[in-house]
Every structure is written in C-alpha cells, then in structure tokens.
Design a protein around this motif. Structure first.
Motif, mmCIF file in Angstrom:
data_model
loop_
_atom_site.group_PDB
_atom_site.id
_atom_site.type_symbol
_atom_site.label_atom_id
_atom_site.label_comp_id
_atom_site.label_asym_id
_atom_site.label_seq_id
_atom_site.Cartn_x
_atom_site.Cartn_y
_atom_site.Cartn_z
ATOM 1 N N ALA A 263 7.660 15.170 2.778
ATOM 2 C CA ALA A 263 8.913 15.079 3.538
ATOM 3 C C ALA A 263 8.661 14.702 4.993
ATOM 4 N N LYS A 264 7.681 15.300 5.609
ATOM 5 C CA LYS A 264 7.422 15.075 7.029
ATOM 6 C C LYS A 264 6.978 13.641 7.307
ATOM 7 N N GLU A 265 6.208 13.066 6.413
ATOM 8 C CA GLU A 265 5.676 11.719 6.619
ATOM 9 C C GLU A 265 6.456 10.635 5.877
ATOM 10 N N GLN A 266 7.462 11.030 5.093
ATOM 11 C CA GLN A 266 8.212 10.054 4.289
ATOM 12 C C GLN A 266 7.251 9.185 3.491
ATOM 13 N N ALA A 267 6.293 9.843 2.853
ATOM 14 C CA ALA A 267 5.228 9.156 2.114
ATOM 15 C C ALA A 267 5.659 8.888 0.681
ATOM 16 N N ASP A 268 4.790 8.191 -0.043
ATOM 17 C CA ASP A 268 5.012 7.957 -1.468
ATOM 18 C C ASP A 268 4.543 9.156 -2.290
ATOM 19 N N CYS B 72 -5.882 0.813 -1.946
ATOM 20 C CA CYS B 72 -4.514 0.947 -2.433
ATOM 21 C C CYS B 72 -3.659 1.916 -1.627
ATOM 22 N N TYR B 73 -4.296 2.740 -0.785
ATOM 23 C CA TYR B 73 -3.561 3.812 -0.130
ATOM 24 C C TYR B 73 -3.867 3.891 1.358
ATOM 25 N N VAL B 74 -2.887 4.368 2.095
ATOM 26 C CA VAL B 74 -3.056 4.758 3.491
ATOM 27 C C VAL B 74 -2.982 6.281 3.494
ATOM 28 N N PHE B 75 -3.939 6.935 4.134
ATOM 29 C CA PHE B 75 -4.004 8.391 4.148
ATOM 30 C C PHE B 75 -3.441 8.934 5.447
ATOM 31 N N MET B 76 -2.620 9.957 5.325
ATOM 32 C CA MET B 76 -1.971 10.556 6.477
ATOM 33 C C MET B 76 -2.177 12.068 6.440
ATOM 34 N N PRO B 77 -3.328 12.547 6.933
ATOM 35 C CA PRO B 77 -3.526 14.002 7.012
ATOM 36 C C PRO B 77 -2.581 14.586 8.057
ATOM 37 N N ILE B 78 -1.925 15.668 7.713
ATOM 38 C CA ILE B 78 -0.958 16.264 8.624
ATOM 39 C C ILE B 78 -0.945 17.779 8.440
ATOM 40 N N SER B 79 -0.841 18.480 9.530
ATOM 41 C CA SER B 79 -0.773 19.933 9.485
ATOM 42 C C SER B 79 0.651 20.356 9.119
ATOM 43 N N MET C 130 0.837 -1.184 0.000
ATOM 44 C CA MET C 130 0.000 0.000 0.000
ATOM 45 C C MET C 130 0.881 1.246 0.000
ATOM 46 N N LYS C 131 0.477 2.223 -0.811
ATOM 47 C CA LYS C 131 1.206 3.483 -0.860
ATOM 48 C C LYS C 131 0.661 4.440 0.188
ATOM 49 N N LYS C 132 1.568 5.267 0.708
ATOM 50 C CA LYS C 132 1.183 6.268 1.691
ATOM 51 C C LYS C 132 0.989 7.612 0.999
ATOM 52 N N ILE C 133 -0.178 8.218 1.236
ATOM 53 C CA ILE C 133 -0.457 9.566 0.744
ATOM 54 C C ILE C 133 -0.484 10.502 1.940
ATOM 55 N N ALA C 134 0.445 11.436 1.958
ATOM 56 C CA ALA C 134 0.460 12.479 2.986
ATOM 57 C C ALA C 134 -0.359 13.647 2.454
ATOM 58 N N ILE C 135 -1.374 14.034 3.204
ATOM 59 C CA ILE C 135 -2.244 15.142 2.820
ATOM 60 C C ILE C 135 -1.838 16.337 3.672
ATOM 61 N N GLY C 136 -1.427 17.416 3.045
ATOM 62 C CA GLY C 136 -0.870 18.562 3.751
ATOM 63 C C GLY C 136 -1.889 19.436 4.447
ATOM 64 N N THR C 137 -2.809 18.813 5.181
ATOM 65 C CA THR C 137 -3.825 19.521 5.945
ATOM 66 C C THR C 137 -4.592 18.530 6.805
ATOM 67 N N THR C 138 -5.267 19.058 7.814
ATOM 68 C CA THR C 138 -6.226 18.249 8.574
ATOM 69 C C THR C 138 -7.646 18.781 8.356
ATOM 70 N N ASN C 139 -7.800 19.744 7.444
ATOM 71 C CA ASN C 139 -9.117 20.312 7.138
ATOM 72 C C ASN C 139 -10.023 19.207 6.599
ATOM 73 N N VAL D 272 2.877 15.753 -5.370
ATOM 74 C CA VAL D 272 4.304 15.491 -5.556
ATOM 75 C C VAL D 272 4.571 14.051 -5.149
ATOM 76 N N ASP D 273 5.629 13.480 -5.723
ATOM 77 C CA ASP D 273 6.009 12.137 -5.276
ATOM 78 C C ASP D 273 7.492 12.108 -4.945
ATOM 79 N N ARG D 274 7.917 11.008 -4.385
ATOM 80 C CA ARG D 274 9.307 10.908 -3.929
ATOM 81 C C ARG D 274 10.302 10.840 -5.078
ATOM 82 N N ASN D 275 9.824 10.669 -6.321
ATOM 83 C CA ASN D 275 10.708 10.665 -7.487
ATOM 84 C C ASN D 275 10.893 12.045 -8.095
ATOM 85 N N GLY D 276 10.255 13.053 -7.508
ATOM 86 C CA GLY D 276 10.433 14.417 -7.997
ATOM 87 C C GLY D 276 9.318 14.947 -8.874
#
Length: 176
Positions: free
Chosen positions: A60-65, A25-32, A1-10, A90-94
């Motif tokens: 970057a903060k969550e080391q997500a995909d 397919c994904y794990v969601f990681m909302p983060i402020s 499963m890929k990790k998606i870091a969401i740049g908000t908790t809204n 954005v993804d970790r490949n740029g």
C-alpha cells in the motif's frame, strides 16, 4: 518491470528477496513499515500475521505490484522456546500467500531472557558480544554454527512464496 515492495530495510531480509526474484524483471523497494504485532512476536500465529501485515503495508505504501513481508519470532512448545520465521507475499489483485520456515530450539539461558520480555535480537547481541545479530547471521546463524544464516533461512521462505504465487496465479486461484 514490476515493483516489489519489501516490508523492511533489514539487510538479511532484503538480500533474501533479491536472491530469489530476477533483477531484470523487478525493481526492489525496501521500506520500513509496521508489522502491527508485538516487536517480539511470540507464536507462529503472531509471527505469520506480522509477515502478512508487513507485506500489505509495504504494498500500500509504495503502490507496488507485489508486497513481501518477512518476520522472525519465537514459539513456545512443551520442549521449550523455538525460533520461528514466516513470510508473506501479497499482490494488488488480492492474493495473499504465506509460508513458514526453519525451527530450532533456543538454549535455555536465551529462552529465559526472551520469556522475561526481552527481544531476541537484543538478547543475542548480549549473548554473543556482537552487535546487530538480527541484521546479519541472526540467532539461526549462531546456533547452527554458520551452516544456515538469516539470509539463507529467508531465501528458503521467499522461494516458497514465489513458487506458490506462480502456481496459484497460473491456476487462477489465491490462498491464505
């Protein structure tokens, strides 16, 4: 499963990302995280940059995909002040993908308050007599009489991001 870091908790923005990407397919990681722009972005350029920064900071903060940033702002035109909304993936490949969303004009009394330096969310709470408009229907929901709410608008932007990302990844290209 890929990790998606969401740049908000809204809640409206998190719901939009979850609505577009398959939960299996994904794990969601909302983060402020910071947008690194003004708390009230005041142009398409600044709002887009805020979305890109949120996506990069979340990744970057969550080391997500994948990192996703969604940002609402306003933009001044000769016809007055308009809502503007941007998203970035954005993804970790740029890869850096961005997309803009719906635009509607703000009523002059709301625009005047924002032009005086107040955040749109605060103005909308006062204008409607409700609390936390920015986490629910948003100004778009109020001024479209509920036909389009903030989650709907950000779903559209997230679909634009996901579709571009799939296309460019399949073709080995990345775009700004």
């Amino acid at each position: 499963m890929k990790k998606i870091a969401i740049g908000t908790t809204n809640p409206a923005k998190v719901a939009a990302v979850k609505a577009v990407f398959s939960h299996e397919c994904y794990v969601f990681m909302p983060i402020s995280v910071s947008s690194d722009v003004a708390s009230q972005p005041f142009s398409d350029e600044e709002t887009r940059l805020g979305a890109i920064n949120r996506a990069k900071n979340a990744l970057a903060k969550e080391q997500a995909d994948i990192g996703i940033g969604l940002e609402g702002g306003v933009t001044e035109t000769k016809d007055g002040l308009w809502l503007c909304n941007w998203g970035a993936l954005v993804d970790r490949n740029g890869a850096v993908i961005s997309a803009g969303g719906a635009r509607i004009p703000l009523p002059s009394e709301v625009a005047a308050e924002v032009m005086s330096g107040r955040e749109l969310g605060d103005v909308m709470d006062e204008y409607t007599g409700k609390r936390n408009i920015r986490q629910k229907e948003g100004a778009i929901g109020i001024f479209t009489n509920g036909y389009v709410d903030r989650t709907d608008m950000f779903i559209h932007i997230t679909k634009l991001l996901a579709g571009q990302y799939e296309f460019f990844c399949q073709n080995g290209q990345f775009t700004l």
